[in-house]
Scaffold this motif. Structure first.
Motif, PDB file in Angstrom:
ATOM      1  N   GLY A   9      56.635  49.794  74.405  1.00  0.00           N
ATOM      2  CA  GLY A   9      57.370  50.256  73.235  1.00  0.00           C
ATOM      3  C   GLY A   9      56.473  50.349  72.024  1.00  0.00           C
ATOM      4  N   PRO A  10      56.992  50.842  70.931  1.00  0.00           N
ATOM      5  CA  PRO A  10      58.380  51.260  70.750  1.00  0.00           C
ATOM      6  C   PRO A  10      58.686  52.508  71.574  1.00  0.00           C
ATOM      7  CG  PRO A  10      57.093  51.907  68.844  1.00  0.00           C
ATOM      8  CD  PRO A  10      56.187  51.113  69.736  1.00  0.00           C
ATOM      9  N   TRP A  11      59.964  52.740  71.796  1.00  0.00           N
ATOM     10  CA  TRP A  11      60.384  53.834  72.680  1.00  0.00           C
ATOM     11  C   TRP A  11      61.020  55.002  71.941  1.00  0.00           C
ATOM     12  CZ3 TRP A  11      61.076  48.628  73.775  1.00  0.00           C
ATOM     13  CH2 TRP A  11      60.229  48.123  74.770  1.00  0.00           C
ATOM     14  N   VAL A  12      61.247  54.838  70.651  1.00  0.00           N
ATOM     15  CA  VAL A  12      61.759  55.927  69.813  1.00  0.00           C
ATOM     16  C   VAL A  12      60.724  56.188  68.735  1.00  0.00           C
ATOM     17  CG1 VAL A  12      63.592  56.689  68.253  1.00  0.00           C
ATOM     18  CG2 VAL A  12      64.163  55.307  70.266  1.00  0.00           C
ATOM     19  N   HIS A  13      60.342  57.466  68.580  1.00  0.00           N
ATOM     20  CA  HIS A  13      59.268  57.850  67.670  1.00  0.00           C
ATOM     21  C   HIS A  13      59.714  59.021  66.812  1.00  0.00           C
ATOM     22  CE1 HIS A  13      56.774  55.641  70.601  1.00  0.00           C
ATOM     23  NE2 HIS A  13      57.513  56.266  71.490  1.00  0.00           N
ATOM     24  N   ARG A 107      69.573  52.822  68.750  1.00  0.00           N
ATOM     25  CA  ARG A 107      69.474  51.555  69.486  1.00  0.00           C
ATOM     26  C   ARG A 107      69.588  51.803  70.993  1.00  0.00           C
ATOM     27  NH1 ARG A 107      73.290  49.147  67.127  1.00  0.00           N
ATOM     28  NH2 ARG A 107      74.903  49.377  68.712  1.00  0.00           N
ATOM     29  N   GLU A 110      66.324  53.175  72.309  1.00  0.00           N
ATOM     30  CA  GLU A 110      65.333  52.086  72.354  1.00  0.00           C
ATOM     31  C   GLU A 110      65.622  51.179  73.554  1.00  0.00           C
ATOM     32  OE1 GLU A 110      61.922  50.375  70.697  1.00  0.00           O
ATOM     33  OE2 GLU A 110      62.830  52.233  70.017  1.00  0.00           O
ATOM     34  N   ASP A 111      66.883  50.825  73.761  1.00  0.00           N
ATOM     35  CA  ASP A 111      67.265  49.965  74.891  1.00  0.00           C
ATOM     36  C   ASP A 111      66.995  50.634  76.237  1.00  0.00           C
ATOM     37  OD1 ASP A 111      68.100  48.054  73.067  1.00  0.00           O
ATOM     38  OD2 ASP A 111      70.245  48.420  73.376  1.00  0.00           O
ATOM     39  N   ARG A 114      63.335  50.439  76.881  1.00  0.00           N
ATOM     40  CA  ARG A 114      63.004  49.058  77.261  1.00  0.00           C
ATOM     41  C   ARG A 114      63.403  48.788  78.711  1.00  0.00           C
ATOM     42  NH1 ARG A 114      65.480  46.916  73.533  1.00  0.00           N
ATOM     43  NH2 ARG A 114      63.748  46.670  72.095  1.00  0.00           N
ATOM     44  N   HIS A 134      60.410  57.645  76.735  1.00  0.00           N
ATOM     45  CA  HIS A 134      60.275  57.716  75.285  1.00  0.00           C
ATOM     46  C   HIS A 134      61.147  58.831  74.734  1.00  0.00           C
ATOM     47  CE1 HIS A 134      56.892  54.900  74.944  1.00  0.00           C
ATOM     48  NE2 HIS A 134      56.553  55.363  76.136  1.00  0.00           N
TER      49      HIS A 134
END
Length: 141
Positions: A9-13, A107, A110-111, A114, A134
């Motif tokens: 991560g992070p998984w959101v960019h 969220r 992102e989850d 993950r 991603h």
């Protein structure tokens, strides 16, 4: 530069439009699945779900709510890939008519990233283990 071939991560960019094409080459050459959305078509929660149902071919039992979204997007057995990259163009338009849902969407993404990064003992269609997932939100230039 963000490494979309890594499960970490992070998984959101968030990125600028001008950099999107540079991001695509490594994942496309690495057996990755690239899904592209237009945020202008995702202004409400139902419209957002509709786009994911269409692009990810979510099953008929999809329940059109966040728990069902999480369940389906952390499964994807019908669409295995060694890497997933979701690009959302016009990201400023996403959930514009349901702004209260935007933090939940971010969220969730992102989850989901993950979850896939911690996957193990997956079959060869997924590369056998940890899977990068991603989400890229593309800002207008």
């Amino acid at each position: 530069m963000i490494d979309f071939t890594s499960p970490g991560g992070p998984w959101v960019h968030e990125v600028e439009q001008a950099t999107v094409n540079q991001l695509l080459a490594p994942i496309e050459s690495a057996d990755g699945m690239v899904t592209r959305f237009d945020g202008r078509r995702m202004r409400t929660l139902d419209a957002l779900f509709q786009e994911y149902v269409r692009e990810f071919m979510l099953p008929e039992y999809f329940g059109w709510n966040w728990p069902a979204f999480d369940e389906c997007m952390t499964d994807l057995e019908w669409m295995p890939a060694k890497r997933y990259l979701t690009i959302v163009d016009h990201a400023g338009e996403v959930l514009k008519e349901d702004l209260g849902e935007l933090p939940t969407y971010l969220r969730q993404m992102e989850d989901i990233g993950r979850h896939w990064s911690r996957a193990f003992a997956l079959g060869p269609d997924w590369g056998g283990g940890e899977v990068p997932y991603h989400t890229v939100l593309v800002r207008a230039d």
